[in-house]
Design an enzyme around this catalytic site. Structure first.
Site, PDB file in Angstrom:
ATOM      1  N   ARG A  61       0.884  -1.024  -0.074  1.00 13.57           N
ATOM      2  CA  ARG A  61      -0.097  -0.068   0.099  1.00 13.57           C
ATOM      3  C   ARG A  61       0.901   1.334   0.193  1.00 13.57           C
ATOM      4  NH1 ARG A  61      -2.789   2.288   4.936  1.00 13.57           N
ATOM      5  NH2 ARG A  61      -4.075   4.027   4.060  1.00 13.57           N
ATOM      6  N   HIS A  65       0.725   4.134  -2.857  1.00 19.35           N
ATOM      7  CA  HIS A  65       0.575   5.692  -2.492  1.00 19.35           C
ATOM      8  C   HIS A  65       1.732   6.344  -2.802  1.00 19.35           C
ATOM      9  CE1 HIS A  65      -2.675   5.197   0.862  1.00 19.35           C
ATOM     10  NE2 HIS A  65      -2.834   4.500   0.023  1.00 19.35           N
ATOM     11  N   ASN A  93      -2.251   8.886   4.179  1.00 14.11           N
ATOM     12  CA  ASN A  93      -1.068   7.961   4.730  1.00 14.11           C
ATOM     13  C   ASN A  93      -0.804   8.047   6.029  1.00 14.11           C
ATOM     14  OD1 ASN A  93      -0.129   7.633   2.087  1.00 14.11           O
ATOM     15  ND2 ASN A  93       0.913   9.624   2.001  1.00 14.11           N
ATOM     16  N   HIS A 191      -6.428  -5.702  -1.568  1.00 11.31           N
ATOM     17  CA  HIS A 191      -6.916  -5.525  -0.215  1.00 11.31           C
ATOM     18  C   HIS A 191      -7.290  -7.120   0.292  1.00 11.31           C
ATOM     19  CE1 HIS A 191      -8.793  -1.381  -1.063  1.00 11.31           C
ATOM     20  NE2 HIS A 191      -7.475  -1.510  -1.115  1.00 11.31           N
TER      21      HIS A 191
END
Length: 326
Positions: A61, A65, A93, A191
């Site tokens: 993740r 990002h 974040n 996910h």
């Protein structure tokens, strides 16, 4: 004719320049300058991730990002200063963790070959190796990224899809990075090993915009279970919830099965079945094999990992991932 010739020459020069820029990102980029680099990363990951497998989800993740803000340049790793509010302190974040893991890998690499391996490459390699260490798919990670020197929290907020994003927003933010709807569906598949804290989706549970206590995109039995056993109050800020309950330690297709049952944890998960194209991709994945999903996921990860990379003389090679070189 002469003018056409000049145009042709200019075009060839431009294409040649682009080709050389792209060539800076390649497999085994450090084979001469730091030949042990990728093994150092892999060994560290294989030593520690099996003891903390949940880190794999947060690091991939983090990589995602990072790539969505100014490209895959390690800017998400930079600390804020008195004069700059950095990406890692931007709202999207705040729930990221694992920065110390990246720093520890970087320290080992600096000891082996100072000033050679970028933090952006460290993050990309750790993300891949962590997923593989937990039984997930392997994908190619060409290296040669350089580190960005700009990191702004405001840009994280405007570029990174949020948990409450609808399909139009998701599609737009992905398209802005050269990613299509298929990439959106596939990358959301990460996910399957994700864990989130209650605040990320408590609005969905406690502040429905629908009639009464019903959200048509959220299975009522699933919502009731979350309220009773996980996020028992709207103000719970500590409880963690698996995004793929019952299978969150396994990189598999069950996340997509849950979406079709209206059991996506975030509104952004549920949004994937509100569009006919993305829903069709989900159905195709579920009708296929895990091997096919792994191959497709790998392809999208390779594509994402090359978003707006800095190569050649752009950016820098940070000595410490959290601090821009002085």
């Amino acid at each position: 004719m002469a003018r056409m010739g000049c145009v042709g020459i200019i075009l060839l020069c431009i294409l040649g320049f682009l080709g050389s820029a792209l060539a800076d990102l390649k497999m085994d980029f450090y084979s001469n300058s730091c030949p042990k680099a990728e093994k150092i990363v892999l060994d560290f990951v294989n030593k520690h991730i099996p003891n903390a497998p949940s880190l794999a989800a947060t690091i991939i993740r983090m990589h995602f990002h990072d790539c969505f803000v100014r490209g895959c340049d390690g800017s998400v790793l930079v600390n804020s200063t008195s004069s700059n509010h950095a990406e890692k302190d931007g709202t999207p974040n705040l729930s990221l963790r694992g920065f110390d893991f990246i720093d520890r890998v970087k320290t080992l690499l600096e000891a082996e070959c100072p000033g050679i391996v970028s933090c952006a490459d460290v993050l990309a390699l750790v993300a891949r190796d962590s997923i593989v260490a937990t039984g997930g798919p392997f994908w190619k990670v060409p290296t040669g990224r350089r580190d960005g020197v700009i990191s702004r929290s405001s840009e994280a907020l405007s570029n990174i899809p949020g948990p409450n994003s609808n399909f139009t927003t998701l599609q737009t933010l992905f398209a802005n990075k050269g990613l299509n709807v298929k990439d959106l569906v596939l990358l959301s598949g990460a996910h399957t090993i994700g864990i989130s804290q209650c605040p990320s989706f408590s609005d969905r549970l406690y502040n429905f915009t629908g009639v009464g206590d019903q959200d048509p995109s959220l299975d009522s039995e699933y919502a009731a279970n979350l309220k009773a056993n996980k996020c028992k109050t709207p103000n719970d800020t500590t409880t963690n919830v698996e995004m793929d309950p019952g299978s969150f330690r396994t990189f598999d297709l069950s996340y997509y099965s849950l979406l079709l049952k209206r059991r996506g944890l975030f509104e952004s998960d549920a949004a994937l079945i509100t569009n006919s194209t993305s829903k069709s991709f989900i159905t195709q994945l579920l009708q296929g094999s895990l091997k096919i999903f792994f191959l497709e996921f790998a392809s999208s990860m390779e594509k994402m990992g090359q978003i707006d990379v800095k190569t050649g003389s752009s950016g820098e090679i940070r000595k410490q991932c959290a601090i821009v070189n002085s």
